[in-house]
Design a protein around this motif. Structure first.
Motif, mmCIF file in Angstrom:
data_model
loop_
_atom_site.group_PDB
_atom_site.id
_atom_site.type_symbol
_atom_site.label_atom_id
_atom_site.label_comp_id
_atom_site.label_asym_id
_atom_site.label_seq_id
_atom_site.Cartn_x
_atom_site.Cartn_y
_atom_site.Cartn_z
ATOM 1 N N ASN A 63 0.830 -1.209 0.000
ATOM 2 C CA ASN A 63 0.000 0.000 0.000
ATOM 3 C C ASN A 63 0.863 1.257 0.000
ATOM 4 O O ASN A 63 0.545 2.259 0.641
ATOM 5 N N ALA A 64 1.979 1.190 -0.712
ATOM 6 C CA ALA A 64 2.917 2.306 -0.723
ATOM 7 C C ALA A 64 2.386 3.455 -1.573
ATOM 8 O O ALA A 64 1.730 3.245 -2.592
ATOM 9 N N GLN A 65 2.702 4.658 -1.154
ATOM 10 C CA GLN A 65 2.448 5.854 -1.932
ATOM 11 C C GLN A 65 3.755 6.288 -2.584
ATOM 12 O O GLN A 65 4.824 6.090 -2.024
ATOM 13 N N ALA A 66 3.664 6.878 -3.765
ATOM 14 C CA ALA A 66 4.857 7.319 -4.480
ATOM 15 C C ALA A 66 4.998 8.832 -4.387
ATOM 16 O O ALA A 66 4.007 9.568 -4.477
ATOM 17 N N ARG A 67 6.227 9.269 -4.191
ATOM 18 C CA ARG A 67 6.554 10.697 -4.197
ATOM 19 C C ARG A 67 7.813 10.910 -5.018
ATOM 20 O O ARG A 67 8.658 10.013 -5.098
ATOM 21 N N PRO A 68 7.976 12.089 -5.624
ATOM 22 C CA PRO A 68 9.256 12.371 -6.284
ATOM 23 C C PRO A 68 10.400 12.181 -5.296
ATOM 24 O O PRO A 68 10.349 12.679 -4.162
ATOM 25 N N GLY A 69 11.412 11.457 -5.716
ATOM 26 C CA GLY A 69 12.487 11.099 -4.796
ATOM 27 C C GLY A 69 13.178 12.287 -4.174
ATOM 28 O O GLY A 69 13.424 12.315 -2.965
ATOM 29 N N ILE A 70 13.479 13.315 -4.969
ATOM 30 C CA ILE A 70 14.218 14.446 -4.416
ATOM 31 C C ILE A 70 13.387 15.182 -3.378
ATOM 32 O O ILE A 70 13.907 15.627 -2.348
ATOM 33 N N ASP A 71 12.075 15.299 -3.589
ATOM 34 C CA ASP A 71 11.226 15.983 -2.611
ATOM 35 C C ASP A 71 11.244 15.260 -1.270
ATOM 36 O O ASP A 71 11.332 15.884 -0.202
ATOM 37 N N MET A 72 11.158 13.947 -1.328
ATOM 38 C CA MET A 72 11.114 13.170 -0.095
ATOM 39 C C MET A 72 12.447 13.261 0.660
ATOM 40 O O MET A 72 12.473 13.425 1.881
ATOM 41 N N ILE A 73 13.561 13.183 -0.068
ATOM 42 C CA ILE A 73 14.857 13.245 0.589
ATOM 43 C C ILE A 73 15.091 14.638 1.166
ATOM 44 O O ILE A 73 15.581 14.773 2.307
ATOM 45 N N LEU A 74 14.742 15.680 0.438
ATOM 46 C CA LEU A 74 14.928 17.038 0.955
ATOM 47 C C LEU A 74 14.090 17.264 2.203
ATOM 48 O O LEU A 74 14.526 17.958 3.138
ATOM 49 N N ASP A 75 12.890 16.706 2.250
ATOM 50 C CA ASP A 75 12.079 16.787 3.471
ATOM 51 C C ASP A 75 12.818 16.165 4.649
ATOM 52 O O ASP A 75 12.877 16.738 5.743
ATOM 53 N N GLN A 76 13.353 14.969 4.441
ATOM 54 C CA GLN A 76 14.027 14.276 5.534
ATOM 55 C C GLN A 76 15.291 14.987 5.981
ATOM 56 O O GLN A 76 15.676 14.908 7.151
ATOM 57 N N LEU A 77 15.935 15.703 5.078
ATOM 58 C CA LEU A 77 17.145 16.436 5.435
ATOM 59 C C LEU A 77 16.842 17.808 6.017
ATOM 60 O O LEU A 77 17.765 18.517 6.426
ATOM 61 N N GLY A 78 15.566 18.175 6.054
ATOM 62 C CA GLY A 78 15.213 19.490 6.568
ATOM 63 C C GLY A 78 15.807 20.603 5.736
ATOM 64 O O GLY A 78 16.250 21.633 6.264
ATOM 65 N N PHE A 79 15.797 20.432 4.417
ATOM 66 C CA PHE A 79 16.529 21.347 3.561
ATOM 67 C C PHE A 79 15.975 22.765 3.592
ATOM 68 O O PHE A 79 16.734 23.743 3.519
ATOM 69 N N ALA A 80 14.671 22.906 3.703
ATOM 70 C CA ALA A 80 14.090 24.246 3.729
ATOM 71 C C ALA A 80 14.667 25.073 4.876
ATOM 72 O O ALA A 80 14.926 26.278 4.728
ATOM 73 N N GLY A 81 14.896 24.445 6.018
ATOM 74 C CA GLY A 81 15.496 25.155 7.142
ATOM 75 C C GLY A 81 16.953 25.498 6.922
ATOM 76 O O GLY A 81 17.464 26.478 7.468
ATOM 77 N N GLN A 82 17.640 24.707 6.096
ATOM 78 C CA GLN A 82 19.054 24.946 5.839
ATOM 79 C C GLN A 82 19.285 26.181 4.987
ATOM 80 O O GLN A 82 20.341 26.814 5.080
ATOM 81 N N VAL A 83 18.337 26.508 4.106
ATOM 82 C CA VAL A 83 18.584 27.603 3.165
ATOM 83 C C VAL A 83 18.103 28.960 3.671
ATOM 84 O O VAL A 83 18.440 29.985 3.080
ATOM 85 N N GLU A 84 17.331 28.999 4.729
ATOM 86 C CA GLU A 84 16.843 30.279 5.244
ATOM 87 C C GLU A 84 18.024 31.140 5.688
ATOM 88 O O GLU A 84 18.809 30.752 6.541
ATOM 89 N N GLY A 85 18.159 32.310 5.095
ATOM 90 C CA GLY A 85 19.240 33.209 5.457
ATOM 91 C C GLY A 85 20.517 33.015 4.674
ATOM 92 O O GLY A 85 21.484 33.752 4.871
ATOM 93 N N ALA A 86 20.569 32.012 3.783
ATOM 94 C CA ALA A 86 21.767 31.801 2.985
ATOM 95 C C ALA A 86 21.892 32.886 1.911
ATOM 96 O O ALA A 86 20.905 33.513 1.515
ATOM 97 N N ARG A 87 23.110 33.109 1.434
ATOM 98 C CA ARG A 87 23.324 34.058 0.347
ATOM 99 C C ARG A 87 23.361 33.360 -1.004
ATOM 100 O O ARG A 87 23.160 34.000 -2.038
#
Length: 397
Positions: free
Chosen positions: A272-296
Motif C-alpha cells: 500500500n505504498a504511496q509514491a513521491r518524487p524522490g528528491i522531494d522526499m529526501i529534501l524533506d528528511q534532510l530538513g533542507f528548507a530550514g538549511q537555506v533560510e538566510g543563505a546568500r
C-alpha cells in the motif's frame, strides 16, 4: 504520512553558502562533490561559512547522501540480483529507514555486465531482505528509493523475501526473475510479514505494462534482447492479472508502477505504498528548507545537466526550495547540455561544467575532484562578492 525532518537553521550570520549537490555518476559521490566544492570556495573566500548538504533523488547514492547528513548506516548481507550474497546498506534516524534498491538489487551489485540470460532471472529479493532488516532494527517508516535497478521481476523477489508465495500450477514456488512469472498460477499473501509504512521515492511515472511499461522501456538497459523483452512483458502482465484476481488489487496502470522493473507495482499492490518524487522526499528528511533560510547562495549540481534534469532531478528540487526562500541558485556539473533559458525556467541562475575547463570527458571523469575545486574557486570569485548577493546581477555571464 511521513513527517519531514526539521533541521536547525545554521547559527551563522546571513551570508553563508549551502552546497547541495547530487553525485557525479561514475566519478564522485554526492558527499565528495560537496566537499570538493567547499574546498574550492574556501581557497578564494575562507571567511564565508559553508553548509554541505549532499542530496539524492532515490537512486544510486541515496544512502550515502542521508548518512552524510546524520543518518546512521547499517550494513547487512542480502541476496544480490543474480542470487549471490552481497553486502548492502540502509540508513536510519528517528525510526525512519532509507532503503536504496540499488544497494541490494542494482546493476552495480552484479559481478559482471547484464546479459540476455541474466535479464530473465535477476531478482529484487535483496531489497525485501533490506526491508525486513530495517523493520527488525525498529523502523516504523521506510523510504524506498527505486533507481538503478537490475531487475524486471515486478517486485516478486522483494515480496517473496517478505513472505508472499508466487506459485505455479503444481503449487511450487516460482524461480527468481521476471520470465518465470509467465507460469504464475496463484499468489498467496497469507504469510506476508508485517511491514512498516512504505513510501516509494521515484522520478519514474511509467505504468507496469505496455509501450511505456517496465519491460518495453527499461529492460534493454539491463541486457534484454527483443525476445526477452516480450517474455518479461508477458510475465508482468500475468503477475498483474493474478494479483487482480487473487487479491482484488489493480494498480498496474498507476504512475510509477513500472519503476525499477515493476518493484513500484509490488510496493503499491502489497505494501500500500504511496509514491513521491524522490528528491522531494529526501529534501524533506534532510530538513533542507530550514538549511537555506538566510543563505546568500545555494550551489547544487549533478554529473550531467541535461533534459533529464528538467524532469524532477535533484538540482531542480533544490532550486525550487531555494527560490521559495529567496536564495539564488547556481549549479556545477560534469557536463552541461541545457541553455541559459532552460536553466532559468527551473530557477537555476547559471551552471558551470568541468568541460568548461577540460574538453576531454575522460579526463574530467578521471580528475573530477581537482577540476571541481578549480571550478568552485572561479564560482567564489564571481558570486561571493562582499555586496549583498541579491543586488548583484552579474551572475549570468
Amino acid at each position: 504520512m511521513i513527517s519531514p525532518r526539521r533541521a536547525p537553521r545554521p547559527r551563522w550570520r546571513e551570508g553563508y553558502v549551502v552546497i547541495a549537490p547530487d553525485k557525479f555518476k561514475g566519478s564522485l559521490t554526492a558527499p565528495e562533490v560537496a566537499e570538493h566544492v567547499a574546498t574550492g570556495l574556501r581557497r578564494v573566500r575562507p571567511d564565508v561559512p559553508v553548509v554541505t548538504v549532499p542530496v539524492a533523488d532515490g537512486g544510486d547514492g541515496t544512502v550515502d547522501a542521508v548518512v552524510a547528513s546524520g543518518f546512521a548506516r547499517f550494513r547487512t548481507s542480502v541476496t544480490g540480483p543474480i542470487g549471490d550474497q552481497v553486502v548492502a546498506s540502509f540508513a536510519m534516524r528517528d525510526q525512519t529507514a532509507v532503503i536504496e534498491l540499488a544497494e541490494a538489487s542494482g546493476v552495480r551489485k552484479m559481478p559482471h555486465p547484464p546479459t540476455s540470460s541474466t535479464s530473465r532471472t535477476v531478482s529484487s529479493t535483496g531489497t525485501g531482505e533490506l526491508i525486513r532488516a530495517a523493520a527488525q532494527r525498529g523502523a516504523r517508516r521506510i523510504l524506498l528509493g527505486l533507481g538503478g535497478s537490475a531487475c524486471t521481476d515486478g517486485g516478486a523477489g522483494m515480496m517473496s523475501a517478505l513472505g508472499v508465495k508466487f506459485l505455479d500450477e503444481r503449487g511450487e514456488q516460482l524461480p527468481p526473475g521476471g520470465a518465470a512469472l509467465r507460469r504464475l498460477a496463484r499468489v498467496d499473501a497469507s504469510e506476508m510479514v508485517r511491514v512498516p509504512l512504505v513510501t516509494v521515492a521515484s522520478d519514474v511515472d511509467n505504468p507496469l505494462l505496455g509501450a511505456r511499461g517496465a519491460a518495453n522501456v527499461y529492460a534493454r538497459q539491463k541486457g534484454a534482447k527483443q525476445f526477452d523483452v516480450e517474455d518479461l512483458e508477458r510475465g508482468l502482465a500475468r503477475l498483474a492479472m493474478i494479483v487482480r484476481r487473487d487479491l482484488g488489487i489493480d494498480v498496474a496502470e498507476r504512475p510509477g508502477a513500472g519503476a525499477a522493473g515493476g518493484v513500484g507495482f509490488a510496493a503499491m499492490a502489497f505494501l500500500n505504498a504511496q509514491a513521491r518524487p524522490g528528491i522531494d522526499m529526501i529534501l524533506d528528511q534532510l530538513g533542507f528548507a530550514g538549511q537555506v533560510e538566510g543563505a546568500r547562495l545555494v550551489i547544487t549540481g549533478e554529473g550531467s545537466l541535461d533534459q533529464q534534469t528538467l524532469h524532477g532531478k535533484a538540482p531542480v528540487g533544490v532550486a525550487r526550495i531555494a527560490k521559495s526562500a529567496g536564495v539564488p541558485v547556481i549549479a556545477v556539473a560534469g557536463r552541461r547540455a541545457l541553455t541559459a533559458e532552460q536553466l532559468r525556467r527551473v530557477d537555476i541562475e547559471q551552471a558551470y561544467a568541468l568541460t568548461d575547463l577540460e574538453s576531454d570527458p575522460a579526463v574530467c571523469m578521471a580528475h573530477a575532484g581537482p577540476l571541481l575545486e578549480r571550478l568552485a574557486a572561479g564560482v567564489a570569485g564571481k558570486w561571493l562578492v562582499d555586496n549583498n548577493l541579491r543586488k548583484v546581477v552579474g551572475g549570468h555571464g
